[in-house]
Design a protein around this motif. Sequence first.
Motif, PDB file in Angstrom:
ATOM      1  N   ARG A 133       0.822  -1.221   0.000  1.00 12.68           N
ATOM      2  CA  ARG A 133       0.000   0.000   0.000  1.00 12.68           C
ATOM      3  C   ARG A 133       0.855   1.270   0.000  1.00 12.68           C
ATOM      4  O   ARG A 133       0.397   2.321  -0.450  1.00 12.68           O
ATOM      5  CB  ARG A 133      -0.914   0.025   1.229  1.00 12.68           C
ATOM      6  N   VAL A 134       2.070   1.178   0.541  1.00 13.51           N
ATOM      7  CA  VAL A 134       2.923   2.365   0.603  1.00 13.51           C
ATOM      8  C   VAL A 134       4.165   2.221  -0.263  1.00 13.51           C
ATOM      9  O   VAL A 134       5.107   3.013  -0.151  1.00 13.51           O
ATOM     10  CB  VAL A 134       3.335   2.676   2.061  1.00 13.51           C
ATOM     11  N   ALA A 135       4.154   1.230  -1.171  1.00 11.94           N
ATOM     12  CA  ALA A 135       5.307   1.044  -2.060  1.00 11.94           C
ATOM     13  C   ALA A 135       5.506   2.262  -2.960  1.00 11.94           C
ATOM     14  O   ALA A 135       6.632   2.567  -3.367  1.00 11.94           O
ATOM     15  CB  ALA A 135       5.128  -0.216  -2.904  1.00 11.94           C
ATOM     16  N   TYR A 136       4.425   2.981  -3.249  1.00 12.97           N
ATOM     17  CA  TYR A 136       4.540   4.165  -4.113  1.00 12.97           C
ATOM     18  C   TYR A 136       5.466   5.223  -3.508  1.00 12.97           C
ATOM     19  O   TYR A 136       6.009   6.070  -4.225  1.00 12.97           O
ATOM     20  CB  TYR A 136       3.152   4.784  -4.355  1.00 12.97           C
ATOM     21  N   PHE A 137       5.663   5.181  -2.193  1.00 14.38           N
ATOM     22  CA  PHE A 137       6.520   6.159  -1.531  1.00 14.38           C
ATOM     23  C   PHE A 137       7.990   5.739  -1.602  1.00 14.38           C
ATOM     24  O   PHE A 137       8.833   6.451  -2.148  1.00 14.38           O
ATOM     25  CB  PHE A 137       6.081   6.322  -0.077  1.00 14.38           C
ATOM     26  N   GLY A 138       8.290   4.547  -1.088  1.00 13.44           N
ATOM     27  CA  GLY A 138       9.683   4.102  -1.054  1.00 13.44           C
ATOM     28  C   GLY A 138      10.255   3.807  -2.425  1.00 13.44           C
ATOM     29  O   GLY A 138      11.468   3.905  -2.634  1.00 13.44           O
ATOM     30  N   GLU A 139       9.395   3.415  -3.398  1.00 13.01           N
ATOM     31  CA  GLU A 139       9.891   3.060  -4.732  1.00 13.01           C
ATOM     32  C   GLU A 139       9.778   4.215  -5.727  1.00 13.01           C
ATOM     33  O   GLU A 139      10.103   4.051  -6.901  1.00 13.01           O
ATOM     34  CB  GLU A 139       9.117   1.847  -5.249  1.00 13.01           C
ATOM     35  N   ASP A 140       9.335   5.361  -5.266  1.00  9.15           N
ATOM     36  CA  ASP A 140       9.218   6.509  -6.156  1.00  9.15           C
ATOM     37  C   ASP A 140      10.608   6.945  -6.613  1.00  9.15           C
ATOM     38  O   ASP A 140      11.506   7.141  -5.787  1.00  9.15           O
ATOM     39  CB  ASP A 140       8.525   7.655  -5.424  1.00  9.15           C
ATOM     40  N   ILE A 141      10.802   7.086  -7.922  1.00  7.32           N
ATOM     41  CA  ILE A 141      12.139   7.411  -8.419  1.00  7.32           C
ATOM     42  C   ILE A 141      12.574   8.821  -8.009  1.00  7.32           C
ATOM     43  O   ILE A 141      13.773   9.089  -7.873  1.00  7.32           O
ATOM     44  CB  ILE A 141      12.238   7.237  -9.952  1.00  7.32           C
ATOM     45  N   GLY A 142      11.611   9.713  -7.772  1.00  8.71           N
ATOM     46  CA  GLY A 142      11.956  11.031  -7.257  1.00  8.71           C
ATOM     47  C   GLY A 142      12.428  10.959  -5.819  1.00  8.71           C
ATOM     48  O   GLY A 142      13.361  11.656  -5.412  1.00  8.71           O
TER      49      GLY A 142
ATOM     50  N   GLU B  28       2.209   8.592   5.357  1.00 12.10           N
ATOM     51  CA  GLU B  28       1.694   7.807   4.230  1.00 12.10           C
ATOM     52  C   GLU B  28       1.044   6.521   4.725  1.00 12.10           C
ATOM     53  O   GLU B  28       0.013   6.078   4.198  1.00 12.10           O
ATOM     54  CB  GLU B  28       2.821   7.481   3.249  1.00 12.10           C
ATOM     55  N   ARG B  29       1.622   5.913   5.745  1.00 10.02           N
ATOM     56  CA  ARG B  29       1.037   4.690   6.309  1.00 10.02           C
ATOM     57  C   ARG B  29      -0.345   4.980   6.900  1.00 10.02           C
ATOM     58  O   ARG B  29      -1.299   4.230   6.681  1.00 10.02           O
ATOM     59  CB  ARG B  29       1.969   4.099   7.374  1.00 10.02           C
ATOM     60  N   LEU B  30      -0.468   6.062   7.648  1.00  6.93           N
ATOM     61  CA  LEU B  30      -1.767   6.425   8.207  1.00  6.93           C
ATOM     62  C   LEU B  30      -2.763   6.751   7.097  1.00  6.93           C
ATOM     63  O   LEU B  30      -3.963   6.495   7.241  1.00  6.93           O
ATOM     64  CB  LEU B  30      -1.612   7.615   9.157  1.00  6.93           C
ATOM     65  N   SER B  31      -2.265   7.297   5.989  1.00  3.77           N
ATOM     66  CA  SER B  31      -3.135   7.557   4.841  1.00  3.77           C
ATOM     67  C   SER B  31      -3.696   6.269   4.252  1.00  3.77           C
ATOM     68  O   SER B  31      -4.711   6.282   3.567  1.00  3.77           O
ATOM     69  CB  SER B  31      -2.361   8.301   3.739  1.00  3.77           C
ATOM     70  N   ASN B  32      -3.012   5.166   4.504  1.00  2.67           N
ATOM     71  CA  ASN B  32      -3.401   3.867   3.943  1.00  2.67           C
ATOM     72  C   ASN B  32      -3.835   2.879   5.018  1.00  2.67           C
ATOM     73  O   ASN B  32      -3.747   1.665   4.836  1.00  2.67           O
ATOM     74  CB  ASN B  32      -2.236   3.293   3.127  1.00  2.67           C
ATOM     75  N   TYR B  33      -4.285   3.419   6.161  1.00  7.50           N
ATOM     76  CA  TYR B  33      -4.864   2.610   7.240  1.00  7.50           C
ATOM     77  C   TYR B  33      -3.866   1.603   7.812  1.00  7.50           C
ATOM     78  O   TYR B  33      -4.217   0.487   8.172  1.00  7.50           O
ATOM     79  CB  TYR B  33      -6.134   1.902   6.750  1.00  7.50           C
ATOM     80  N   LEU B  34      -2.614   2.014   7.890  1.00  9.45           N
ATOM     81  CA  LEU B  34      -1.564   1.208   8.505  1.00  9.45           C
ATOM     82  C   LEU B  34      -1.035   1.941   9.730  1.00  9.45           C
ATOM     83  O   LEU B  34      -1.030   3.182   9.780  1.00  9.45           O
ATOM     84  CB  LEU B  34      -0.410   0.972   7.521  1.00  9.45           C
ATOM     85  N   ASP B  35      -0.565   1.193  10.711  1.00  8.48           N
ATOM     86  CA  ASP B  35       0.057   1.811  11.882  1.00  8.48           C
ATOM     87  C   ASP B  35       1.410   2.393  11.506  1.00  8.48           C
ATOM     88  O   ASP B  35       2.040   1.955  10.531  1.00  8.48           O
ATOM     89  CB  ASP B  35       0.246   0.773  12.989  1.00  8.48           C
ATOM     90  N   PRO B  36       1.884   3.374  12.270  1.00  2.51           N
ATOM     91  CA  PRO B  36       3.252   3.865  12.042  1.00  2.51           C
ATOM     92  C   PRO B  36       4.246   2.711  12.099  1.00  2.51           C
ATOM     93  O   PRO B  36       4.014   1.698  12.759  1.00  2.51           O
ATOM     94  CB  PRO B  36       3.467   4.855  13.196  1.00  2.51           C
TER      95      PRO B  36
END
Length: 677
Positions: A202-211, A257-265
């Motif tokens: 769910r949060v791969a878009y953050f860590g794998e973002d090329i920017g 980002e995790r909280l945005s995707n219903y995940l705990d910190p």
Amino acid sequence: MRLLILCALVAAAAAWPNFGMMADSPGGVSDAQKQHDVNSILWKVYENIRDPHLTELSNSFDPLSGHYDDDGVSAKKLMKELNEHRLLEQKHWFSLFNTRQRQEALMLYDVLEHSTDWETFAGNAAFFRVRMNEGEFVYAIYAAVTHSPLTRHVVLPPLYEVTPHLFTNSEVIQAAYKAKMTQTAATIKSHFTGSKSNPEQRVAYFGEDIGMNTHHVTWHLEFPFWWDDAHEDHHIERKGESFFWVHHQLTVRFDAERLSNYLDPVDELHWDDMIYEGFAPHTMYKYGGYFPSRPDNVNFEDVDGVARVRDMLILESRIRDAIAHGYFAGRDGSVISIRDSHGIDILGDVIESSTYSPNPEYYGSLHNTAHIMLGRQGDPHGKFALPPGVLEHFETATRDPTFFRLHKYMDNIFREHKDSLTPYTKENLEFSGVSVNDITFSNRLETHFEEFEYSLINGVDDTTEVEDVPISARVDRLTHNDFTVKINIANNNDHEVLATVRAFAWPKYDNNHVEFSFNEGRWNAIEMDKFWVKLSPGENHILRSSKQSAVTVPDVPSFQTLIDKAEEALASGAELHLEEYHSSLGLPNRFLLPKGKSEGMDFHVVVFVSDGTKDGAVEGLHESTTFNHYGCHDGTYPDNQPHGYPLDRRVDDERIITGVSNFKAVDVKVYHVEEEH
């Protein structure tokens, strides 16, 4: 400091000037020519140089004949290593965390950095491009262009188009090879690693973002742990504190980002506990095989030749002990106090550890060793001769979710120190006669995903006999709609004052919809902006666009765009204008807002206005946008206050900070708009 292809045209080659003929930039050569040369030297870095003049230089230039400010010591050293065949062979993986490979890359960096004219710089670049390992070469070029006065106005092409393998899933690279082999133009859709059965997806878009990957590697190029004042022309102020702050901000943004995707910190990592999340990188080296995977639920093992698990526990205990005592012991036994606002700088140097660490023999290198330890857990004893893991490259590290667990662990160590300091008092925080009266936003804060395309031309093997066909990857990436913040500030003094405006935001609720206390919230605060402004007596209405944020930068132009602009400037004799991209030291502008939720996610936004005369470490901050958020070009830091001020210290009673007139807080929702199918 700054941010942050070329199949050379015959006309461009003919346009090469005689050195010294054009003196509109340091080194006597135009910025356009320098940009052209850097483009050319990095284009198809695993193949032959395509630029005719640089090809000729690679054969004819003698590094020992160049002009240097170190009397050629660096050039003699590197040539000796080359002639005695001690350098890493070409077409082999490179890792900055490999001590010998780093030393070789820095030998070339030293040669380039000590070059005093462009003929020497470009000649060395061309000469060693065809003789050194490609990974070492690329790192040395990027580091030298980042720090050399000769290349102050050169914009480095995006790394994800220079070495696409480090940023692109292997199945996309394989499809690119097929397109090249069949001479079929292709745009290949790239997906994030993992599957929906993995919550981390769910949060791969953050860590794998090329920017995001580019931001991480750029910061470490600007503030390298190997920087040694004895060999450089300046000291980098507050380097250890900036190390803390940039990784703290990555960690708290990841939690948002995790909280945005219903995940705990994210939970912190422990050396004597399991690594719960496995990771399959789905990426490969250009040469050297695939990046190693790691299964779920493995215990840390000793890594042969690097460190034992107990070594890491010992280093951690020594650092925590120093925090508890309030001082570090220097190499000479001296007592180095950290019970003040500068202590975080020393602690950052120790934890990383950089050459600025006062006693690396005793306190070790917790951060750098931890990256290697975690990266090698797939093959800790070298049984399978696997190449380094993703944690052993700044370009790829954030792809692995345990990167954020590792940095949450270190962030909590930093917090121990910060929480040991005396909280700010009302007298520390007040700005006499100034009050923040209102904060409003121009429009609803919305995020969405957009498609982004980047070239894979440099990712496939090549020959001059076969023309290139367009090959690119298309990825989804988070972005947000532009917005403007309006801040109404009253200056009740009878004279103009210089003010520093600091803006932060943190999620209002945790994943159980329990509101964060002020003290917890302020530690999780995302820095949104910081700028200086002159306040006239009376009401001041300040408009600040999201594009102006001091913590973000625009996307670097594509490699092809940089080539085209340099060629146009050379052909017309015009100046090359890339000022907007001279600094790349910041998050992508589109990452300023966390993702939020479709129904809206509550964020607590705070603005604090302080005395800019006391804060400003350099002149003209209110009228200059060229200073870098993490420092000026000469290594000085523009702000006298600590990173995160005034939220960097514990808040025992929030009324002390919320009660001053120069502080204002509002709640705002961030909405995520789902893509329509």
